[in-house]
Design a protein around this motif. Sequence first.
Motif, PDB file in Angstrom:
ATOM      1  N   ALA A 319       4.426 -11.070  -6.054  1.00 44.94           N
ATOM      2  CA  ALA A 319       3.562 -10.302  -5.568  1.00 44.94           C
ATOM      3  C   ALA A 319       4.192  -9.514  -4.730  1.00 44.94           C
ATOM      4  N   GLY A 320       3.799  -8.264  -4.662  1.00 48.36           N
ATOM      5  CA  GLY A 320       4.433  -7.148  -3.657  1.00 48.36           C
ATOM      6  C   GLY A 320       3.474  -6.300  -2.945  1.00 48.36           C
ATOM      7  N   VAL A 321       4.056  -5.815  -1.935  1.00 50.80           N
ATOM      8  CA  VAL A 321       3.248  -4.947  -0.806  1.00 50.80           C
ATOM      9  C   VAL A 321       4.140  -3.684  -0.989  1.00 50.80           C
ATOM     10  N   SER A 322       3.306  -2.580  -0.982  1.00 53.47           N
ATOM     11  CA  SER A 322       3.849  -1.261  -1.266  1.00 53.47           C
ATOM     12  C   SER A 322       3.759  -0.485   0.133  1.00 53.47           C
ATOM     13  N   CYS A 323       4.286   0.712   0.356  1.00 52.42           N
ATOM     14  CA  CYS A 323       4.529   1.250   1.617  1.00 52.42           C
ATOM     15  C   CYS A 323       3.442   2.250   1.741  1.00 52.42           C
ATOM     16  N   MET A 334       5.992   1.814  -7.958  1.00 56.88           N
ATOM     17  CA  MET A 334       6.075   0.472  -7.528  1.00 56.88           C
ATOM     18  C   MET A 334       5.004  -0.517  -8.212  1.00 56.88           C
ATOM     19  N   GLN A 335       3.793   0.410  -8.326  1.00 53.47           N
ATOM     20  CA  GLN A 335       2.764  -0.389  -9.070  1.00 53.47           C
ATOM     21  C   GLN A 335       2.942  -0.438 -10.484  1.00 53.47           C
ATOM     22  N   ASN A 346      -0.752  -8.253  -8.860  1.00 50.09           N
ATOM     23  CA  ASN A 346      -0.239  -8.453  -7.558  1.00 50.09           C
ATOM     24  C   ASN A 346       0.298  -7.469  -6.793  1.00 50.09           C
ATOM     25  N   ILE A 347      -0.258  -6.276  -6.332  1.00 54.14           N
ATOM     26  CA  ILE A 347       0.339  -5.158  -5.779  1.00 54.14           C
ATOM     27  C   ILE A 347      -0.731  -4.755  -4.868  1.00 54.14           C
ATOM     28  N   ASP A 348      -0.267  -4.625  -3.593  1.00 54.57           N
ATOM     29  CA  ASP A 348      -1.287  -4.070  -2.584  1.00 54.57           C
ATOM     30  C   ASP A 348      -0.257  -3.492  -1.419  1.00 54.57           C
ATOM     31  N   HIS A 349      -1.180  -2.991  -0.597  1.00 56.65           N
ATOM     32  CA  HIS A 349      -0.551  -2.210   0.569  1.00 56.65           C
ATOM     33  C   HIS A 349      -1.335  -2.378   1.891  1.00 56.65           C
ATOM     34  N   CYS A 350      -1.117  -2.003   3.000  1.00 57.34           N
ATOM     35  CA  CYS A 350      -1.864  -2.054   4.269  1.00 57.34           C
ATOM     36  C   CYS A 350      -3.000  -1.031   4.249  1.00 57.34           C
TER      37      CYS A 350
END
Lengths: 353, 529
Positions: A319-323, A334-335, A346-350
């Motif tokens: 899983a990953g969180v982008s900026c 990144m996605q 499983n890619i998301d950000h805030c």
Amino acid sequence: MGDTFMLNGKEVEFKKDDTILDAAKRVGVEIPTLCFLKGATPTGACRMCLVEVVGGRALMTACSTPVTKGMEVITDSERVHKARKMNVELLLSSGKHDCIVCEANGCCRLQDLAYFYGIKEPRFTQTPVEELYPVEDVNPFIVRDFSRCILCGRCVQACNEVVVNRAISYGYRGSANKIVTGGDLPYNDSECVFCGQCVEVCPVGALTEKKAKGLGRPWEVEKIRTTCPYCGVGCQQWLHVKDGKIVKVTAVENAEPNQGRLCIKGRFGYDFIYSEDRLKTPLIRENGKFREASWDEALDLVAAKFKDIMEQHGPDAIAGVSCARSINEDSYQMQKLFRATFGTNNIDHCART
Amino acid sequence: MTNSFADFKKAQMIFVIGSNMTEAHPVAATFVKQAAINGAQLIVVDPRRTGLVDFANLHVPIKVGSDIAFLNGVMNVLINEDLYDKKYVESCTVGFEDLKAKVMEYPPERAAEISGVSADTIRDVARRMASVKPAMLMYTLGITEHICGVRNVLSCANMQMLLGNVGFECGGVNPLRGQNNVQGACDMGALPNVFPGYQRVDNPEARAKFAAAWSVEKLPEKPGMMIPQMLDGLLDGKVKGFYVFGENLANTEPDIRHVEKCLSSAEFLVCQDIFPTETTWFAHVILPAAAWSENDGTFTNSERRVNRVRTASKPPGDAKPNWWIFKEIAKRMGQKWKSNSARDIWDKEIAQLTPSMAGIKYARIENDGLQWPVPSEDHAGTSFLHAEGCFTCGLGALTPVDWVPPAEVPDKEYPLTLSTGRRLYHYHTRTQTGRSPGIDDLMGEETADISPIDARDRGILDGEMISVKSRRGEVNVKANVTDRMPEGMVWMAFHFREACANWLTNPAYDPTTQTAEYKACAVRIDKLK
């Protein structure tokens, strides 16, 4: 053709609510100004834009005089230039205008006008230095040098009418006149929120950026346009860059969305990138501590570990969180890495906070 | 935002709800303040007397988390007093009867009881809103950071559609985005359910298109996890490898103790950042990245404007552009990506794959950026959406929603409501502003903002140290006693690690968006002996 008036002997069209300055500017006739601030109510304080209006008793300020039908205006007569020159001379005598050590040297309207009118030496008696207000710079960002202030009031206009922070105003009377905060307190004890709009609009060296002091003359810096790295408004900035280093940030005038404005973070919060704390090399944890590594070693390890996890547990075990502060192209990459290379969504950000 | 920042200054009627704009979006606020001093009506709905309230015609201090009840009450008046835009509702929207039935359950008196403002105030708001057209609505995280965040947003949209305010200059529903490129990160598909340009991953055609462009056989169709699910996944073992790019989750997520437990459970954690943070402590590998102004690229602001970002300085040491790092990892896993600059990535990939941005090319955004949708290279961009009430999706859906209280409400043990947010001088976890010399001099520590009444009841003086305690944690912090705070409420930010509000916040989430309820949890405060 709409309504017209005569400008320097030529018939010129004007629009409703035009001042002489507006109408002249539209046809490329330049009238010098000092106190005029676009978007704010004209005050006519500096008397630099004086023009002759035929039939008028005195010279009139172009910034605050509305054009009327059939009006005859002369902008470059001897009488006009004589009056403007005297105003420059009076302003020069009002304070300490020593360009050599002034931060605004090369970017100063008063200096430009003195140069234009060929003023070599003072015509009037200088106000003694001991009668001038002392410099106020107890805050981290803005130097207020009252000895260079020509009381044009652009800062007051900007603070009250443009950014509407209502922190400064004119104080005292007559020759004691001064730009003051409430109670004449230093900026950092006042209502001031350090947006620096007063510095942005100061036409002389009275208000300058403390952090930029001594770091470069206007003609030595390259101006690079960019977008602010803080909130989602996306203000347009000029980065003033010397020798590959940002020395100052100002707002891009007439640009959307900020129309020449910035806030404290946009104007003064640029230099975090030069912090000694910056990460400078890849780091790998070993025995509970980080050690430096080459890019190849670090990237090989990341790829191998992720491959391992994918093989053992499937791609959805990654899983990953982008900026949300980095550029679009980084989030795109990144996605793409997650979807096309790892095979997971499983890619998301805030996004939602 | 449906509309543009340029509208703010020109708007005649402005309704701001859950947005502390003068601190969180100071430049946007300058336009609202200008509109107000030039005669526009300004209604500010916020539990606190925020900076914008000083310019407002009407401040509506609703209780934290009562937005839906309040807005349903306003809509009840709009319908009962026949003040809504019937023509717009009939021709541009669907679902009016259902919405009407729902808001009829919220007469002003009931809405008043829940929201803590008077029934007359609710009537006043409705009548004012109906008196000027169009009216512009702005909101920020005060609306979204609740377990009913989605419903709060729907409520705002309902009211604006009922008034016929969506689809016009100086109207619309306008969320101000908190970060420089949070809009862009969404647009680029850094979300678990969509590719760039909101093309859904569960749509086979979209998958086929992206698979062809990315030279892969297939792409995953099942929408992925959102951040809170990822963190919990680390704990329960569903997630083994975690890649955190430029986020300081250990400070930004609710309930820090829980987050740190999750992070420390990661089998393999990669952090890619510009600074060491509280999150990189848990990393197995840290990759140093180039920062803002160290590479070329684009940001997209709240008004959907794609703006250029340019290089001014070199990255320090061995730090590299982020896009390069991702490309290098892909290479090591057998994929060769062609694009070798941000410009290439945008012009040759994003613009080609994203219909709403097809007309945006670097060459076109040298000066002012372009606002998507920009479907072709001769399109000038879109300053407001849904023109004349013609909604992109067809008809605007009026969606009835019910009020629910926050997940955690005050009780005997924890009698106050803590709400959190951002302050003017700092940005998020201070990784940037804490390293910009001077800013800490103006604001060097966190405070807990409390009302004079709560302070007096507990014998707390302004500037004294107090403890703020929730079911999840406790922080010691200086009290800031201010009449901008209503009784019963505490307000804190998350800029400083020691007194970070997220030691206290409640990890309760909106079921759809997984947005945490940062705006409401129960706390107690005590004077430190």
